[in-house]
Every structure is written in C-alpha cells, then in structure tokens.
Design an enzyme around this catalytic site. Structure first.
Site, PDB file in Angstrom:
ATOM      1  N   HIS A  92      28.123   9.350  10.612  1.00  9.63           N
ATOM      2  CA  HIS A  92      28.813   8.781  11.771  1.00  9.63           C
ATOM      3  C   HIS A  92      30.043   8.006  11.297  1.00  9.63           C
ATOM      4  CE1 HIS A  92      29.400   7.262  15.784  1.00  9.63           C
ATOM      5  NE2 HIS A  92      29.629   6.078  15.238  1.00  9.63           N
TER       6      HIS A  92
ATOM      7  N   GLU B  81      16.971   7.852  19.327  1.00 13.92           N
ATOM      8  CA  GLU B  81      18.031   7.010  19.880  1.00 13.92           C
ATOM      9  C   GLU B  81      19.372   7.453  19.268  1.00 13.92           C
ATOM     10  OE1 GLU B  81      18.790   2.342  19.366  1.00 13.92           O
ATOM     11  OE2 GLU B  81      16.706   2.996  19.207  1.00 13.92           O
TER      12      GLU B  81
HETATM   13  C1  GAR Z   1      33.366  13.482  11.441  1.00 13.01           C
HETATM   14  O1  GAR Z   1      34.254  12.402  11.466  1.00 13.01           O
HETATM   15  C2  GAR Z   1      31.956  13.016  11.780  1.00 13.01           C
HETATM   16  O2  GAR Z   1      31.664  11.760  11.267  1.00 13.01           O
HETATM   17  C3  GAR Z   1      32.038  12.970  13.276  1.00 13.01           C
HETATM   18  O3  GAR Z   1      32.746  14.153  13.628  1.00 13.01           O
HETATM   19  C4  GAR Z   1      33.671  14.469  12.580  1.00 13.01           C
HETATM   20  C5  GAR Z   1      33.465  15.906  12.161  1.00 13.01           C
HETATM   21  O4  GAR Z   1      34.404  16.306  11.202  1.00 13.01           O
HETATM   22  N1  GAR Z   1      30.736  12.910  13.843  1.00 13.01           N
HETATM   23  C6  GAR Z   1      30.464  12.163  14.909  1.00 13.01           C
HETATM   24  O5  GAR Z   1      31.298  11.517  15.518  1.00 13.01           O
HETATM   25  C7  GAR Z   1      28.976  12.155  15.338  1.00 13.01           C
HETATM   26  N2  GAR Z   1      28.721  11.034  16.182  1.00 13.01           N
HETATM   27  P1  GAR Z   1      34.163  17.546  10.255  1.00 13.01           P
HETATM   28  O6  GAR Z   1      33.802  18.737  11.127  1.00 13.01           O
HETATM   29  O7  GAR Z   1      35.490  17.758   9.592  1.00 13.01           O
HETATM   30  O8  GAR Z   1      33.077  17.211   9.259  1.00 13.01           O
END
Ligand code: GAR
Length: 195
Positions: free
Chosen positions: A110, A149
């Site tokens: 996250h 959660e």
């Molecule tokens: C990342 O920043 C990840 O932490 C976020 O989505 C992005 C995906 O990037 N995830 C969330 O926000 C989950 N709550 P990626 O496809 O380049 O790994």
C-alpha cells in the site's frame, strides 16, 4: 521452491521488482507460478510473459460478483499450489471466504504509512493526493497481511519517504514506488519465504 501467485490490475512495477529480485538471486528460493490480472490489456501481463511467467487474464467484469470472482481466483491458486499470494497493485476486493482460505498467505503493498491515507477508496494516486493536501512531510509505503478489513491486516514492513517542495501526486507516487514499495515488497517476501 516457495511458490508465489501475483495479482495485478495495472502497470506492474511492483511485479517487476519481485521478478528482478528473483532473477538477481535475492529471492533465490522463490518462483512466480502465475500472474493474474483483473483487467485486460494491462502492462503487468506483458512483463510476466517477457520473463517466461504464466500470465492469466481473469477480468473482474466477466464475473457476476465478488464471491463468484473470488471462487474462480481461489480455484486458480489452489491448482497452482501457491505458498503466498501477493497483491501488487491489485485494485479489486476479495471475498471473506477467499481471505479465510488463504489466511496469513496474502500480502498487499500500500502506498502510504498505514494507518494514514488508507482504507476504502485509497488506492493508486489517491493516498498521494491526500498526503499532499494534508501537508505531511513524511509518507511512504506499507506491506501488510490481508484480512477482512481494507488495509487493516498485520503490518510486515514499512519504509518512510520524504515529501519534497513542489511535489505533485504523480512525482510523489513515483518516489514512493522507487524508494519504498519496490524495496520492501521483495524484503517482505524474503522474510515470509524463510519462515
Ligand atoms: C502501487 O502504488 C500500489 O501500491 C498501489 O497501486 C500501485 C500499482 O502500481 N496499490 C494500492 O493503492 C492498493 N491499495 P504497479 O502496478 O506499478 O505495481
């Protein structure tokens, strides 16, 4: 070998970070058995294919609801006999049954220091937009176990990143990915693959 299934919904830079650390030997006892995407045409699937990893597209919209989708995913990962499921930018909710079935075997990355800027609706750019709006001087990333959660499971690792003068959400997102997410996600997998 410690068998890892990866769930993605987008670009897959976190997936790439895991692939790179397997290939450079840091995660020498790990293999990615498959990468499953909730969306069609995402670059994460190309990254998997390029490295000879099974790339599967299971679009969320092809299933009636969260339960039906989660059953299909659970069947897939049971067939693959995974030891760990990594949510690497996976933006779809999983059912309680799925989470129970793979208890302590699902982790998520996250893009904030939980418990700040997390929970329902905080995904992608949103945590960074909210961090800038609030005016925090330090943000970062968290790797945690997934429980019922949203972003509420036990924390495994966190890494802080400084906010800089003039940061936009996009600039901050890129720094948090490079300096935190891409480092602590492989580190968390290393910890879990040894235990
Ligand atoms: C990342 O920043 C990840 O932490 C976020 O989505 C992005 C995906 O990037 N995830 C969330 O926000 C989950 N709550 P990626 O496809 O380049 O790994």
């Amino acid at each position: 070998m410690f068998r890892i299934g990866v769930l993605v919904s987008g670009g897959g830079t976190n997936l790439q970070a895991i692939i790179d650390r397997i290939e450079d030997g840091y995660l020498g006892n790990c293999e990615i058995t498959s990468v499953v995407s909730s969306k069609e045409g995402v670059f994460a699937l190309e990254r998997a294919k390029k490295h000879g990893i099974k790339a599967v597209c299971m679009p969320r919209k092809a299933y009636a609801d969260t339960n039906e989708y989660s059953v299909a995913l659970a069947n897939h990962f049971e067939t693959e006999k995974v030891d760990l499921i990594v949510l690497a930018g996976f933006l779809t909710v999983l059912s309680e049954e799925f989470i129970k079935k793979f208890e302590n075997k699902i982790i998520n990355v996250h893009p904030s220091l939980i418990p700040s800027f997390c929970g329902k609706g905080f995904y992608g750019l949103v945590p960074h937009q909210e961090a800038l709006k609030y005016g925090v001087k330090v943000t970062g990333a968290t790797v945690h176990f997934v429980n019922g959660e949203v972003d509420g499971g036990k924390i495994i690792l966190q890494k802080a990143v400084y906010v800089q003068e003039g940061d936009t959400p996009e600039v901050l997102q890129a720094r948090v990915m490079k300096e935190a997410e891409h480092i602590i996600l492989p580190e968390a997998i290393k910890i879990l693959s040894k235990s």
